[in-house]
Write a protein that holds these residues in place. Structure first.
Motif, mmCIF file in Angstrom:
data_model
loop_
_atom_site.group_PDB
_atom_site.id
_atom_site.type_symbol
_atom_site.label_atom_id
_atom_site.label_comp_id
_atom_site.label_asym_id
_atom_site.label_seq_id
_atom_site.Cartn_x
_atom_site.Cartn_y
_atom_site.Cartn_z
ATOM 1 N N GLU A 51 0.854 -1.203 0.000
ATOM 2 C CA GLU A 51 0.000 0.000 0.000
ATOM 3 C C GLU A 51 0.884 1.245 0.000
ATOM 4 O O GLU A 51 1.751 1.412 0.849
ATOM 5 N N VAL A 52 0.673 2.072 -0.984
ATOM 6 C CA VAL A 52 1.425 3.323 -1.060
ATOM 7 C C VAL A 52 0.508 4.468 -0.594
ATOM 8 O O VAL A 52 -0.554 4.698 -1.177
ATOM 9 N N VAL A 53 0.932 5.124 0.468
ATOM 10 C CA VAL A 53 0.170 6.262 1.018
ATOM 11 C C VAL A 53 0.836 7.541 0.543
ATOM 12 O O VAL A 53 2.029 7.758 0.792
ATOM 13 N N PRO A 54 0.116 8.368 -0.171
ATOM 14 C CA PRO A 54 0.731 9.605 -0.668
ATOM 15 C C PRO A 54 1.045 10.573 0.477
ATOM 16 O O PRO A 54 0.283 10.707 1.439
ATOM 17 N N ASN B 191 -1.998 11.510 5.844
ATOM 18 C CA ASN B 191 -2.796 10.603 5.016
ATOM 19 C C ASN B 191 -2.561 9.181 5.499
ATOM 20 O O ASN B 191 -1.503 8.849 6.036
ATOM 21 N N GLY B 192 -3.543 8.332 5.272
ATOM 22 C CA GLY B 192 -3.424 6.934 5.653
ATOM 23 C C GLY B 192 -3.959 6.685 7.045
ATOM 24 O O GLY B 192 -4.521 7.561 7.704
ATOM 25 N N THR B 193 -3.744 5.419 7.494
ATOM 26 C CA THR B 193 -4.167 5.015 8.828
ATOM 27 C C THR B 193 -2.994 4.352 9.525
ATOM 28 O O THR B 193 -2.093 3.795 8.887
ATOM 29 N N ALA B 194 -3.015 4.472 10.855
ATOM 30 C CA ALA B 194 -1.909 3.903 11.628
ATOM 31 C C ALA B 194 -1.831 2.394 11.381
ATOM 32 O O ALA B 194 -2.862 1.714 11.279
ATOM 33 N N ALA C 125 2.975 12.091 6.720
ATOM 34 C CA ALA C 125 2.652 13.418 7.252
ATOM 35 C C ALA C 125 3.550 14.473 6.628
ATOM 36 O O ALA C 125 4.666 14.204 6.169
ATOM 37 N N SER C 126 3.019 15.700 6.617
ATOM 38 C CA SER C 126 3.813 16.880 6.295
ATOM 39 C C SER C 126 3.256 18.050 7.097
ATOM 40 O O SER C 126 2.159 17.984 7.662
ATOM 41 N N THR C 127 4.002 19.109 7.151
ATOM 42 C CA THR C 127 3.605 20.259 7.966
ATOM 43 C C THR C 127 3.545 21.523 7.118
ATOM 44 O O THR C 127 4.163 21.608 6.056
ATOM 45 N N GLN C 128 2.799 22.492 7.628
ATOM 46 C CA GLN C 128 2.710 23.809 7.015
ATOM 47 C C GLN C 128 2.416 24.821 8.121
ATOM 48 O O GLN C 128 1.952 24.441 9.211
#
Length: 240
Positions: A9-12, A69-72, A77-80
């Motif tokens: 599974e690839v999570v963007p 994005n995704g589930t544990a 993750a990314s930040t802004q």
């Protein structure tokens, strides 16, 4: 040989964008922060788990949002950041409170800010100045709104009390012959008295009734002053 297959599974990784509405606020006022580009969000400081958060900063502040994005345990993750600029609340003072007689004027002033507006404008020489002359016809409370370039306005007031003028009446002008006398009779709603002309003393100084015998045409001034210190004058001329 056997063949085995597996699914990956690839999570963007999210690309986060933020919007602050408004981006400039007055101290303690609300700005709404919105984040876009992920499925779940955490705002810091907080934490607030929402794409939208309301903030009321007292100083210019930077807020960080973590978008995932995704589930544990497969989370990307990314930040802004979102910047909210805070303008200090304008502190306006106005002065002085004063007392006038009807027909007089006074200078009123305001401090704090760069842009000013006085209300009401009737009798105000320059309603957009921090220093203006006012000539009210009745007791008036003037309100000034001051701001820094139109942002974060505040108000202050001054009260100008207007006292009435007394009523005085010196009588009608008259004509007399040379060597004749004439009785001046002044009236008013306050104690009144005639003032002596510069060149001719009166037989009764500051009296409401006085006999005069001018040798040339002369005008006499009646004066009255009320309890507020407001003074009125009226003239009567004796034509010889």
């Amino acid at each position: 040989y056997g063949v085995a297959a597996s699914t990956v599974e690839v999570v963007p990784t999210p690309t986060i964008s933020t919007v602050a509405t408004p981006t400039i606020v007055c101290s303690g006022k609300e700005s709404i922060l919105n984040a876009f580009g992920a499925t779940s969000y955490t705002w810091m400081p907080g934490p607030v788990l929402n794409s939208t958060v309301s903030v009321m900063p007292n100083a210019t502040s930077v807020y960080t949002v973590i978008g995932t994005n995704g589930t544990a345990p497969n989370l990307c993750a990314s930040t802004q950041i979102a910047l909210v600029n805070v303008i200090p609340q304008t502190n306006v003072i106005a002065f002085p409170n004063d007392t006038l007689c009807l027909g007089e004027s006074v200078i009123i002033r305001a401090l704090g800010g760069t842009v000013f507006s006085w209300q009401p404008t009737l009798g105000v020489a320059n309603p957009s100045s921090n220093n203006t002359s006012v000539s009210p016809t009745a007791t008036t409370i003037y309100t000034v709104t001051g701001s820094v370039g139109g942002l974060c306005p505040a108000t202050a007031t001054v009260e100008i009390i207007v006292n009435p003028l007394p009523y005085v009446y010196a009588g009608r002008d008259t004509i007399i012959n040379v060597d004749e006398s004439y009785v001046l009779n002044g009236i008013g709603n306050v104690p009144v008295g005639f003032l002596a002309p510069t060149s001719t003393p009166l037989i009764c100084n500051f009296c409401p009734v006085v006999e005069v015998n001018p040798s040339v045409t002369t005008c006499y001034t009646l004066k009255g002053e009320n309890q507020y210190g407001c003074v009125s004058y009226d003239d009567v001329c004796v034509n010889v």
